[in-house]
Structure formats: structure tokens, C-alpha cells
Design an enzyme around this catalytic site. Structure first.
Site, short mmCIF file in Angstrom:
data_model
loop_
_atom_site.label_atom_id
_atom_site.label_comp_id
_atom_site.label_asym_id
_atom_site.label_seq_id
_atom_site.Cartn_x
_atom_site.Cartn_y
_atom_site.Cartn_z
N GLY A 9 23.68 35.60 -49.05
CA GLY A 9 23.00 36.37 -48.00
C GLY A 9 23.31 37.84 -48.10
O GLY A 9 22.45 38.70 -47.85
N ASN A 10 24.54 38.18 -48.52
CA ASN A 10 24.91 39.58 -48.68
C ASN A 10 24.30 40.20 -49.93
O ASN A 10 24.26 41.42 -50.06
CB ASN A 10 26.43 39.73 -48.72
CG ASN A 10 27.05 39.60 -47.33
OD1 ASN A 10 26.46 40.03 -46.36
ND2 ASN A 10 28.22 39.00 -47.26
N LYS A 121 33.28 30.43 -41.13
CA LYS A 121 32.07 30.95 -41.75
C LYS A 121 31.64 32.25 -41.08
O LYS A 121 31.30 32.26 -39.90
CB LYS A 121 30.95 29.92 -41.66
CG LYS A 121 29.61 30.38 -42.23
CD LYS A 121 29.68 30.58 -43.72
CE LYS A 121 28.31 30.96 -44.28
NZ LYS A 121 28.39 31.31 -45.70
N LYS A 204 26.52 27.74 -48.07
CA LYS A 204 25.44 27.47 -49.03
C LYS A 204 25.96 27.18 -50.43
O LYS A 204 25.31 26.44 -51.19
CB LYS A 204 24.44 28.63 -49.05
CG LYS A 204 24.93 29.95 -49.60
CD LYS A 204 24.57 30.14 -51.06
CE LYS A 204 25.04 31.46 -51.62
NZ LYS A 204 26.32 31.99 -51.26
N LYS A 262 32.75 30.01 -53.05
CA LYS A 262 32.07 30.14 -54.33
C LYS A 262 32.91 29.54 -55.45
O LYS A 262 32.41 28.79 -56.30
CB LYS A 262 31.75 31.62 -54.62
CG LYS A 262 30.77 32.24 -53.64
CD LYS A 262 30.64 33.73 -53.85
CE LYS A 262 29.60 34.33 -52.91
NZ LYS A 262 29.85 34.07 -51.49
#
Length: 299
Positions: A9-10, A121, A204, A262
Site C-alpha cells: 500500500g505504501n 497492523k 497482504k 514480508k
């Protein structure tokens, strides 16, 4: 074999930029051409983040006092539609010959997940550290983000992707599928088997890893706003890892709200499949997918 790309998103809304539709469209337009080239000739599922966007939607619904705030699962669905539309539109503009579709996706979690007791989150904008007392007075959980703070919400582990068979069918038909946005709309199953929305935001990257495993993907590629995994991130001697094993990465500590998921997702995929995963910058998508840039996570 398909590939799964996870867009942060970033990466679509860069740090310090206003939470505006114009900024997101500009960034996606810039990323569309290299992303389209990277997807060309491949069965590709694209998963995207929604942290900044779902946080903005939460602020907007809280500001309207004539109705109760909209729950996070519904806001997650809204953000899927918004971001999926922008990605699909710009990919079509960049590669009109490629069939592309955004699919509203639900992800099953457990109501007993311990994440509900420990919100990690980050969503929404970065606030000045001096604003933390007023924000905590709203009942928010906060975590450091650079020199500021961000709101944090529960992020339960993804267990299943409801629309997985549909995603597989679309990929087999040659469609680039934008799916599981924001990790998917969080839902749980009742004892009767019904789906019920959950007040959370799923990571995600972890959903992308789950999707890649279930689709038997050739590779998992996580694209974000930094060019790889760094040791001592934020320190003067920070060093990027060009390659690292699952064992090496699991011996290190990474920020739970940013690089941590990640790395965990890449390790999970590499360990389960024996195939490499990649983490790198969205601007270098082609090179990251080819293994020429970013960090290669090997089994």
C-alpha cells in the site's frame, strides 16, 4: 506456473504524500508500464496492500457522527474496489491487449487468533509523536513509524481464500487477476458454515504467500517502497541483502508492521516449495521478478 505479485500500500501511496486519489493515480500510472511488462506472457495474480487507504476510510466514517462507524471488514472491501480499479485501469492503459480483472476476495481467519489481543497492523497516515496521547484517548493502539506513530489494528493469520477456485480459473484463462486486496476481506466461518465479517485487517504479504502456495506458483514477488531487505534499517550502517537463506532471515528481527511480514511470507513460500521468493522495489518490478534486483530469499 503462475506467479504471485504483492504490491505494498505504501508503494502506491509513498511516505509523506497526501492521502489523495490524485497521488495514488499518479504513482500507479508510473508503475503500470514496468508492471505490465513484468506480467507479459505469465499467469499473474496481483495482491495489493491497503494500509494507508483503509485507515483513511476509517477516519472518514468516524467523522460522520450521524451513523455508527463502518466496520473494518466493509472498509476493507471498499478499499479493494478503489485500489483494484486504479490498478486494473492503469494496467489496461499500459497493455490493452492483456485481459485484466479485479476480484473482490474474502479471506478466512480464526476468531480465536491471538492477534486480536495484540494489534500490530499499521493503517492510516503517520502522525507526529506529540499527537500520541490524544490518539490513544480515542482507544487506538499505536506503533512507532519513523519519527511518528500510526494506528495499529488486529492482523489475524490468513487460513483460506474463499475465491481461490475462481482465481485459478481466471489465471488459466489468461486473465491477470487483481485479488486479495489488503490481504482479503477478513471473515470467519460460523459453526453452520456461514461467513461473517471480522473487525481486522489481514497482512497482504501473508495472504499472498498462502495464495502462492495454493496456486502452486512458480515464485512469490513482494514489491514495496524500498529496494530490498536491509540489516540495521534506519541506522547509518544499514546494508541491503542481495540474497539470504530462510535460516539466515529467521535468525534476524524485522519490524512487525512493515518488513517483518514480508520476510515471513517470503520464508514461508521458499521453505514450503523449495523455490525462491523475491523482495524489492515496485519501480524495479521487472528486474526483481527476474532476480536481478532486490533481495532473493532462497530455501
Amino acid at each position: 506456473m503462475p506467479i504471485v505479485l504483492a504490491l505494498g500500500g505504501n508503494a502506491l501511496l509513498r511516505r509523506g504524500e497526501p492521502l489523495s486519489a490524485e497521488a495514488q493515480q499518479r504513482n500507479m500510472r508510473a508503475a503500470a508500464a514496468p508492471l505490465a511488462r513484468a506480467c507479459e506472457g505469465r499467469q499473474t495474480a496481483i495482491v495489493h496492500g491497503n494500509g494507508p487507504q483503509v485507515g483513511l476510510l476509517a477516519l472518514e466514517t468516524a467523522a460522520y457522527e450521524a451513523a455508527p462507524p463502518t466496520p473494518l471488514d466493509v472498509l476493507g472491501a471498499e478499499s479493494q474496489g478503489m485500489i483494484g480499479y486504479l490498478i486494473a485501469r492503469e494496467l489496461r492503459n499500459a497493455a490493452p491487449q492483456q485481459a485484466t480483472a479485479a476480484l473482490l476476495t474474502q479471506t478466512v481467519v480464526s476468531a480465536d487468533d491471538p492477534a486480536f489481543e495484540s494489534p500490530t497492523k499499521p493503517i492510516g497516515p503517520v502522525y507526529a509523536a506529540s499527537e500520541a496521547p490524544q490518539l490513544r484517548a480515542r482507544g487506538w493502539s499505536l506503533a512507532a513509524d519513523g519519527a511518528g506513530v500510526r494506528r495499529t489494528v488486529p492482523s489475524p493469520a490468513p487460513l483460506d481464500v474463499v475465491e481461490l477456485p475462481i482465481i485459478a480459473q481466471m489465471l488459466a484463462a489468461g486473465v491477470t487477476v487483481i485479488c486479495a486486496g489488503g490481504g482479503g476481506v477478513p471473515v470467519r466461518r460460523t459453526p453452520q458454515g456461514d461467513l461473517v465479517g471480522v473487525e481486522a485487517v489481514i497482512d497482504k504479504d501473508l495472504t499472498a504467500a498462502l495464495l502462492a502456495l495454493r496456486l502452486e506458483a512458480e515464485r512469490l514477488v513482494i514489491l514495496t517502497d524500498v529496494d530490498g531487505v536491509y540489516l540495521d534499517w534506519g541506522a547509518p550502517g544499514a546494508r541491503r541483502l542481495d540474497e539470504a537463506s530462510v535460516q539466515e532471515l529467521r535468525s534476524l528481527t524485522f519490524a512487525p508492521g512493515s518488513m517483518g511480514p514480508k520476510v515471513a511470507a517470503a520464508c514461508r513460500f521458499a521453505e514450503a516449495t523449495g523455490r525462491a521468493a523475491f523482495i524489492g522495489a515496485l519501480a524495479e518490478a521487472e528486474a526483481v521478478i527476474a532476480g536481478r534486483a532486490g533481495t532473493r530469499v532462497r530455501p
